[in-house]
Design a protein around this motif. Sequence first.
Motif, PDB file in Angstrom:
ATOM      1  N   LEU A 110      41.750  38.853  33.649  1.00  0.00           N
ATOM      2  CA  LEU A 110      41.506  38.665  35.082  1.00  0.00           C
ATOM      3  C   LEU A 110      42.714  38.023  35.769  1.00  0.00           C
ATOM      4  O   LEU A 110      43.152  38.470  36.832  1.00  0.00           O
ATOM      5  CB  LEU A 110      40.253  37.808  35.295  1.00  0.00           C
ATOM      6  CG  LEU A 110      38.912  38.452  34.923  1.00  0.00           C
ATOM      7  CD1 LEU A 110      37.782  37.435  35.059  1.00  0.00           C
ATOM      8  CD2 LEU A 110      38.632  39.667  35.808  1.00  0.00           C
ATOM      9  N   ALA A 111      43.251  36.975  35.155  1.00  0.00           N
ATOM     10  CA  ALA A 111      44.413  36.300  35.734  1.00  0.00           C
ATOM     11  C   ALA A 111      45.632  37.225  35.776  1.00  0.00           C
ATOM     12  O   ALA A 111      46.373  37.245  36.761  1.00  0.00           O
ATOM     13  CB  ALA A 111      44.740  35.048  34.930  1.00  0.00           C
ATOM     14  N   SER A 112      45.819  37.993  34.707  1.00  0.00           N
ATOM     15  CA  SER A 112      46.961  38.906  34.643  1.00  0.00           C
ATOM     16  C   SER A 112      46.874  39.989  35.706  1.00  0.00           C
ATOM     17  O   SER A 112      47.885  40.371  36.309  1.00  0.00           O
ATOM     18  CB  SER A 112      47.044  39.547  33.254  1.00  0.00           C
ATOM     19  OG  SER A 112      47.160  38.572  32.255  1.00  0.00           O
ATOM     20  N   LEU A 113      45.664  40.484  35.960  1.00  0.00           N
ATOM     21  CA  LEU A 113      45.471  41.495  36.998  1.00  0.00           C
ATOM     22  C   LEU A 113      45.812  40.936  38.377  1.00  0.00           C
ATOM     23  O   LEU A 113      46.398  41.639  39.219  1.00  0.00           O
ATOM     24  CB  LEU A 113      44.024  42.003  36.977  1.00  0.00           C
ATOM     25  CG  LEU A 113      43.639  42.868  35.779  1.00  0.00           C
ATOM     26  CD1 LEU A 113      42.145  43.213  35.818  1.00  0.00           C
ATOM     27  CD2 LEU A 113      44.468  44.155  35.743  1.00  0.00           C
ATOM     28  N   LYS A 173      36.909  30.155  22.320  1.00  0.00           N
ATOM     29  CA  LYS A 173      36.351  31.433  21.891  1.00  0.00           C
ATOM     30  C   LYS A 173      37.277  32.560  22.315  1.00  0.00           C
ATOM     31  O   LYS A 173      37.624  32.683  23.484  1.00  0.00           O
ATOM     32  CB  LYS A 173      34.960  31.643  22.479  1.00  0.00           C
ATOM     33  CG  LYS A 173      33.893  30.744  21.848  1.00  0.00           C
ATOM     34  CD  LYS A 173      32.526  31.028  22.419  1.00  0.00           C
ATOM     35  CE  LYS A 173      31.456  30.167  21.764  1.00  0.00           C
ATOM     36  NZ  LYS A 173      30.113  30.401  22.336  1.00  0.00           N
ATOM     37  N   THR A 174      37.645  33.400  21.370  1.00  0.00           N
ATOM     38  CA  THR A 174      38.626  34.448  21.615  1.00  0.00           C
ATOM     39  C   THR A 174      38.199  35.375  22.748  1.00  0.00           C
ATOM     40  O   THR A 174      39.000  35.701  23.625  1.00  0.00           O
ATOM     41  CB  THR A 174      38.867  35.268  20.332  1.00  0.00           C
ATOM     42  OG1 THR A 174      39.256  34.384  19.280  1.00  0.00           O
ATOM     43  CG2 THR A 174      39.943  36.302  20.560  1.00  0.00           C
ATOM     44  N   GLY A 204      44.265  29.105  33.320  1.00  0.00           N
ATOM     45  CA  GLY A 204      44.185  27.818  32.635  1.00  0.00           C
ATOM     46  C   GLY A 204      43.176  27.857  31.509  1.00  0.00           C
ATOM     47  O   GLY A 204      43.408  27.329  30.418  1.00  0.00           O
ATOM     48  N   LEU A 205      42.040  28.498  31.767  1.00  0.00           N
ATOM     49  CA  LEU A 205      41.009  28.627  30.740  1.00  0.00           C
ATOM     50  C   LEU A 205      41.441  29.579  29.633  1.00  0.00           C
ATOM     51  O   LEU A 205      41.086  29.404  28.473  1.00  0.00           O
ATOM     52  CB  LEU A 205      39.707  29.127  31.368  1.00  0.00           C
ATOM     53  CG  LEU A 205      39.023  28.178  32.360  1.00  0.00           C
ATOM     54  CD1 LEU A 205      37.875  28.885  33.058  1.00  0.00           C
ATOM     55  CD2 LEU A 205      38.521  26.934  31.658  1.00  0.00           C
ATOM     56  N   ILE A 241      39.048  37.460  28.264  1.00  0.00           N
ATOM     57  CA  ILE A 241      38.540  37.891  29.569  1.00  0.00           C
ATOM     58  C   ILE A 241      39.257  37.147  30.690  1.00  0.00           C
ATOM     59  O   ILE A 241      39.681  37.742  31.689  1.00  0.00           O
ATOM     60  CB  ILE A 241      37.014  37.660  29.660  1.00  0.00           C
ATOM     61  CG1 ILE A 241      36.284  38.621  28.718  1.00  0.00           C
ATOM     62  CG2 ILE A 241      36.521  37.858  31.102  1.00  0.00           C
ATOM     63  CD1 ILE A 241      34.806  38.328  28.576  1.00  0.00           C
ATOM     64  N   MET A 242      39.412  35.817  30.538  1.00  0.00           N
ATOM     65  CA  MET A 242      40.084  35.019  31.561  1.00  0.00           C
ATOM     66  C   MET A 242      41.537  35.453  31.735  1.00  0.00           C
ATOM     67  O   MET A 242      42.046  35.545  32.856  1.00  0.00           O
ATOM     68  CB  MET A 242      40.041  33.530  31.190  1.00  0.00           C
ATOM     69  CG  MET A 242      38.656  32.907  31.174  1.00  0.00           C
ATOM     70  SD  MET A 242      37.803  32.979  32.776  1.00  0.00           S
ATOM     71  CE  MET A 242      36.706  34.378  32.501  1.00  0.00           C
TER      72      MET A 242
END
Length: 224
Positions: free
Chosen positions: A195-198, A185-186, A8-9, A191-192
Motif C-alpha cells: 500500500l505504501a509503495s503504491l 507478521k509477514t 512504518g508498520l 500488505i502495508m
Amino acid sequence: FTTALLAGLGHCIGMCGGIVLAYSAQTAKKQISYFKEVAYHLSYNMGRVSSYTVLGALFGLLGQTIAFTPMLKGIFFIVVSLFMILTGLSLIINLKIIPSLSWSIADYAWYKKSFARLIGNQSISSLYLLGVLNGLIPCGLVYSFALISASTASAFWGAIVMFIFGVATIPSLFFLASLTKFLQKTAWRKIMMILASLLVLGYGISTLYKGYLFLTNSDKMMMH
C-alpha cells in the motif's frame, strides 16, 4: 502522512525495530517509571524527526537551486519522478538498483562507536542523539520522501514533508514493545508495504506529469 504511517508498520519495524528493542532492554533493567520510559521513547523519536526535518530542508533547497528556470524545473521533476518510481518499485519487489546507489554513513567507524556509546548510556539526551544518528541511516523509504522533498523546490516545504514523514513513523516504533509479534507478521507487513509503495509510485507519476507540464506549458505552470 498515510504513506509514512503504513510504511512504518511495514518497513520501519524491520529496519529500526532492533535499535528500539536494544535500548528498551537496557531501560527495562533500570525499572524506571512508566512516564520516564515514555520520555525515553519520545526523546529517541524526536531525534529521528530532527534529522529527517534537516534532511528535508537540504533536499528542498537542492531542488530550489537546480530548478531555477521552467525548463530546468521540468527536467528536474522528471528525473526526480523516475527515481521516485524506482524507489516505489524497490519497496515492492526489492529491486537491487536503489541499494547499489546508496551511501551509508553507518559504515564509518566513528558512527559505529558513537552509536554503541549512546545506546549504552541510557539518558534522555543520549537517546535523542541516538535518534539523530538513526535518522541519518539511508533506506528506500527515506530516499522516497527525500525525493518528494526535493520536488517541492523549497527548503521550508521540504522540511515539512520530512517532518510529517518522521512523525508518522513514530507510532509503529513507539508501541513496538507491546505489538511486536503482531507487527512482525509477514503477511501484515507485506500488505502495508504494498500500500505504501503504491502511494510512493503515485507521487512519482504525478511528479512526472508535473515535469511534463513544465516542459510543454511552462508559462501557464509558472503563473499557476
